[in-house]
Design a protein around this motif. Sequence first.
Motif, PDB file in Angstrom:
ATOM      1  N   MET A  46       0.801  -1.208   0.000  1.00  0.00           N
ATOM      2  CA  MET A  46       0.000   0.000   0.000  1.00  0.00           C
ATOM      3  C   MET A  46       0.845   1.274   0.000  1.00  0.00           C
ATOM      4  SD  MET A  46      -3.256  -0.905  -0.098  1.00  0.00           S
ATOM      5  CE  MET A  46      -2.630  -2.003  -1.381  1.00  0.00           C
ATOM      6  N   GLN A  47       2.186   1.128  -0.043  1.00  0.00           N
ATOM      7  CA  GLN A  47       3.084   2.290  -0.059  1.00  0.00           C
ATOM      8  C   GLN A  47       3.984   2.193  -1.290  1.00  0.00           C
ATOM      9  OE1 GLN A  47       3.534   4.837   2.882  1.00  0.00           O
ATOM     10  NE2 GLN A  47       3.983   5.773   0.926  1.00  0.00           N
ATOM     11  N   GLN A  48       3.401   2.369  -2.477  1.00  0.00           N
ATOM     12  CA  GLN A  48       4.169   2.320  -3.724  1.00  0.00           C
ATOM     13  C   GLN A  48       4.349   3.722  -4.301  1.00  0.00           C
ATOM     14  OE1 GLN A  48       3.086  -0.741  -6.615  1.00  0.00           O
ATOM     15  NE2 GLN A  48       1.822  -1.738  -5.073  1.00  0.00           N
ATOM     16  N   VAL A  50       5.545   8.124  -3.050  1.00  0.00           N
ATOM     17  CA  VAL A  50       5.857   9.109  -2.019  1.00  0.00           C
ATOM     18  C   VAL A  50       4.544   9.591  -1.405  1.00  0.00           C
ATOM     19  CG1 VAL A  50       6.791  11.418  -1.621  1.00  0.00           C
ATOM     20  CG2 VAL A  50       7.987   9.836  -3.144  1.00  0.00           C
ATOM     21  N   GLY A  51       4.513   9.695  -0.080  1.00  0.00           N
ATOM     22  CA  GLY A  51       3.320  10.231   0.568  1.00  0.00           C
ATOM     23  C   GLY A  51       2.625   9.231   1.472  1.00  0.00           C
ATOM     24  N   ALA A  52       1.337   9.427   1.663  1.00  0.00           N
ATOM     25  CA  ALA A  52       0.571   8.627   2.616  1.00  0.00           C
ATOM     26  C   ALA A  52       0.299   7.226   2.082  1.00  0.00           C
ATOM     27  CB  ALA A  52      -0.747   9.326   2.928  1.00  0.00           C
ATOM     28  N   ARG A  53       0.375   6.267   2.992  1.00  0.00           N
ATOM     29  CA  ARG A  53       0.060   4.877   2.653  1.00  0.00           C
ATOM     30  C   ARG A  53      -1.427   4.743   2.342  1.00  0.00           C
ATOM     31  NH1 ARG A  53       0.770   0.645   7.429  1.00  0.00           N
ATOM     32  NH2 ARG A  53       2.995   1.054   7.073  1.00  0.00           N
ATOM     33  N   CYS A  54      -1.748   3.944   1.334  1.00  0.00           N
ATOM     34  CA  CYS A  54      -3.152   3.678   1.028  1.00  0.00           C
ATOM     35  C   CYS A  54      -3.744   2.700   2.041  1.00  0.00           C
ATOM     36  CB  CYS A  54      -3.284   3.093  -0.382  1.00  0.00           C
ATOM     37  SG  CYS A  54      -2.987   4.288  -1.699  1.00  0.00           S
ATOM     38  N   THR A  55      -5.043   2.740   2.159  1.00  0.00           N
ATOM     39  CA  THR A  55      -5.784   1.817   3.019  1.00  0.00           C
ATOM     40  C   THR A  55      -6.409   0.740   2.146  1.00  0.00           C
ATOM     41  OG1 THR A  55      -6.292   3.571   4.595  1.00  0.00           O
ATOM     42  CG2 THR A  55      -7.698   1.609   4.650  1.00  0.00           C
ATOM     43  N   ALA A  98      13.422  -3.539   2.795  1.00  0.00           N
ATOM     44  CA  ALA A  98      14.846  -3.761   3.034  1.00  0.00           C
ATOM     45  C   ALA A  98      15.385  -2.819   4.105  1.00  0.00           C
ATOM     46  CB  ALA A  98      15.634  -3.587   1.733  1.00  0.00           C
ATOM     47  N   ASN A  99      14.764  -1.638   4.266  1.00  0.00           N
ATOM     48  CA  ASN A  99      15.228  -0.681   5.272  1.00  0.00           C
ATOM     49  C   ASN A  99      14.609  -0.924   6.649  1.00  0.00           C
ATOM     50  OD1 ASN A  99      12.612   0.191   4.950  1.00  0.00           O
ATOM     51  ND2 ASN A  99      13.140   2.191   4.089  1.00  0.00           N
ATOM     52  N   GLY A 100      13.835  -1.996   6.779  1.00  0.00           N
ATOM     53  CA  GLY A 100      13.252  -2.352   8.062  1.00  0.00           C
ATOM     54  C   GLY A 100      11.867  -1.797   8.308  1.00  0.00           C
ATOM     55  N   LYS A 101      11.394  -0.892   7.461  1.00  0.00           N
ATOM     56  CA  LYS A 101      10.058  -0.321   7.646  1.00  0.00           C
ATOM     57  C   LYS A 101       8.992  -1.336   7.232  1.00  0.00           C
ATOM     58  CE  LYS A 101      11.404   4.522   7.091  1.00  0.00           C
ATOM     59  NZ  LYS A 101      11.188   5.783   6.338  1.00  0.00           N
ATOM     60  N   SER A 102       7.837  -1.217   7.837  1.00  0.00           N
ATOM     61  CA  SER A 102       6.754  -2.158   7.556  1.00  0.00           C
ATOM     62  C   SER A 102       5.690  -1.521   6.667  1.00  0.00           C
ATOM     63  CB  SER A 102       6.115  -2.638   8.863  1.00  0.00           C
ATOM     64  OG  SER A 102       5.490  -1.554   9.528  1.00  0.00           O
ATOM     65  N   ASP A 103       4.867  -2.360   6.082  1.00  0.00           N
ATOM     66  CA  ASP A 103       3.777  -1.902   5.229  1.00  0.00           C
ATOM     67  C   ASP A 103       2.678  -2.953   5.284  1.00  0.00           C
ATOM     68  OD1 ASP A 103       2.269  -0.462   3.433  1.00  0.00           O
ATOM     69  OD2 ASP A 103       3.663  -0.639   1.760  1.00  0.00           O
ATOM     70  N   VAL A 104       1.535  -2.597   4.749  1.00  0.00           N
ATOM     71  CA  VAL A 104       0.427  -3.536   4.592  1.00  0.00           C
ATOM     72  C   VAL A 104       0.347  -3.907   3.117  1.00  0.00           C
ATOM     73  CG1 VAL A 104      -2.070  -3.845   4.784  1.00  0.00           C
ATOM     74  CG2 VAL A 104      -0.825  -2.579   6.546  1.00  0.00           C
ATOM     75  N   ALA A 105       0.115  -5.175   2.833  1.00  0.00           N
ATOM     76  CA  ALA A 105       0.052  -5.627   1.441  1.00  0.00           C
ATOM     77  C   ALA A 105      -1.159  -6.520   1.227  1.00  0.00           C
ATOM     78  CB  ALA A 105       1.323  -6.371   1.060  1.00  0.00           C
ATOM     79  N   ILE A 106      -1.737  -6.392   0.033  1.00  0.00           N
ATOM     80  CA  ILE A 106      -2.849  -7.252  -0.384  1.00  0.00           C
ATOM     81  C   ILE A 106      -2.263  -8.369  -1.252  1.00  0.00           C
ATOM     82  CG2 ILE A 106      -4.971  -7.373  -1.752  1.00  0.00           C
ATOM     83  CD1 ILE A 106      -5.326  -4.349  -1.105  1.00  0.00           C
ATOM     84  N   VAL A 107      -2.560  -9.617  -0.914  1.00  0.00           N
ATOM     85  CA  VAL A 107      -2.071 -10.761  -1.678  1.00  0.00           C
ATOM     86  C   VAL A 107      -3.246 -11.344  -2.465  1.00  0.00           C
ATOM     87  CG1 VAL A 107      -0.878 -12.980  -1.593  1.00  0.00           C
ATOM     88  CG2 VAL A 107      -0.358 -11.223   0.118  1.00  0.00           C
ATOM     89  N   ILE A 108      -3.044 -11.509  -3.779  1.00  0.00           N
ATOM     90  CA  ILE A 108      -4.122 -11.979  -4.664  1.00  0.00           C
ATOM     91  C   ILE A 108      -3.659 -13.225  -5.414  1.00  0.00           C
ATOM     92  CG2 ILE A 108      -5.655 -11.376  -6.580  1.00  0.00           C
ATOM     93  CD1 ILE A 108      -5.087  -8.401  -5.871  1.00  0.00           C
ATOM     94  N   GLU A 109      -4.508 -14.232  -5.447  1.00  0.00           N
ATOM     95  CA  GLU A 109      -4.250 -15.426  -6.257  1.00  0.00           C
ATOM     96  C   GLU A 109      -5.001 -15.277  -7.582  1.00  0.00           C
ATOM     97  OE1 GLU A 109      -5.389 -20.153  -6.240  1.00  0.00           O
ATOM     98  OE2 GLU A 109      -4.895 -19.189  -4.323  1.00  0.00           O
ATOM     99  N   PRO A 110      -4.274 -15.177  -8.710  1.00  0.00           N
ATOM    100  CA  PRO A 110      -4.938 -14.952 -10.003  1.00  0.00           C
ATOM    101  C   PRO A 110      -5.795 -16.147 -10.425  1.00  0.00           C
ATOM    102  CG  PRO A 110      -2.598 -14.394 -10.098  1.00  0.00           C
ATOM    103  CD  PRO A 110      -2.808 -15.148  -8.829  1.00  0.00           C
TER     104      PRO A 110
END
Length: 447
Positions: A46-48, A50-55, A98-110
């Motif tokens: 959700m952080q692809q 610069v700026g605020a992370r998407c929800t 890689a820099n240690g920061k965390s994020d939220v990710a959506i995983v999709i099975e095509p």
Amino acid sequence: MGCLGGITSPFWSLRERRGVDLPHNKVTAEMPTRTMPVPSKVILPMQQHVGARCTPLVKRKDHVNVGMLVGHAEARTTADIYSSVSGTVTEVRNIYYANGKSDVAIVIEPDGEQTVDESVWPPEVPDYRMLVHAVKYSGIVGLGGAGFPTELKLDVDVDSIDTWLVNGAECEPYLSSDYREMIEHPDTIRRGLETCLDLSGVPHAIVCIEDNKPKAIELLERTFADDPRVDVLAMPTRYPQGAAHVLVRNATGREVPRGGHTTDVGCVLFNVTTMSCIGRFLEDGMPLVKRRVTVAGDAVANPQNLEVCIGTPIREVLEFCGLREEPHKVVTGGPMMGVSQVDLDYPIVRQNSGLLAFGEASARELETTACIRCGTCVNSCPMSLSPIEIMKAYRRGDMAALDRLMADLCMECGTCSYVCPARQPLTQNVRLARADLKAEKRKAKGR
């Protein structure tokens, strides 16, 4: 068209010849883009940008289609995220960079169908305001690597802009993604640029290409031959020619002020693939869900340019191209400014124009020795900084000296570390110094 192709910038001779000559290693330059099959899964952080992370807007077991909005934030500085495949959401989880920061990710099975979402439709852009509005919902960010939301770069006072610059320099070694965009899609580059000029009223544009790409220069000269507003400029091949402040200076002779932006000197600057994506989005309405990635490096068996679904795991891309040996280092981006990866399950995101895999011999760490005060880093810095003095000031925590040495002007291009005969970690230390100085200035403003 006022054709400048074949001659260098008229302002180049007014500046010291800084930067560095690098081995190009662009073995994929004349390889047409191949489309990689749909991967086994896509991972959409959700952080692809610069700026605020998407929800995340979806949850486990939800069905998604290609081009469906899956991540959104209300903040001004952000960029929506769309599904690159049709399929089922299997999880929404935390990931780590890689820099240690965390994020939220959506995983999709095509599901393999690649069904296009019904929301995908070409936008109507009768005026500049509507163009900015449309691009806001395109998911397009700066595709040269910065990831700055494109909508914000468009949302400027166009009456103060007299030159639209298109960056086709692609000065990093190995990478040929932008070059292939110019060779394969000059029509969408033209569509994007001319729409921006038509609706904004900006009178002049310069497409800037390093002179080691004569085919692209010739092709874009022909593409814009009947548009007198657009010049194609052959720039000297020297790293980091494609850096924003360097390109503005060498193409127009204008100096972006410290702490300022290209718009402060009447210029808007877009990467050439970003411009092409705008043109493509205006034609078919499909948001940014795929991108071309140059896969190269001495550990790769079959280097090539691949169009991949955003969110494809790095491991699957490397397996598709084949490996000569187990990679000792994997880098997303170019070798000078790219990011080393610690997890091959991390996905390709929309800022990534390259994926480089190197074997142990070429990726070995070189021994650092004492500074010999040769001044090579100072003489090579494209921003005329003193990297060694900045590093010393950082290590002793001298914020006043960092401010005096203008550490905040560093673009982290890596030139100083590359040319240093002592192999001092200059870029890494200046990056930390720059971050500390910015934090100190923010703190001072809050007092």
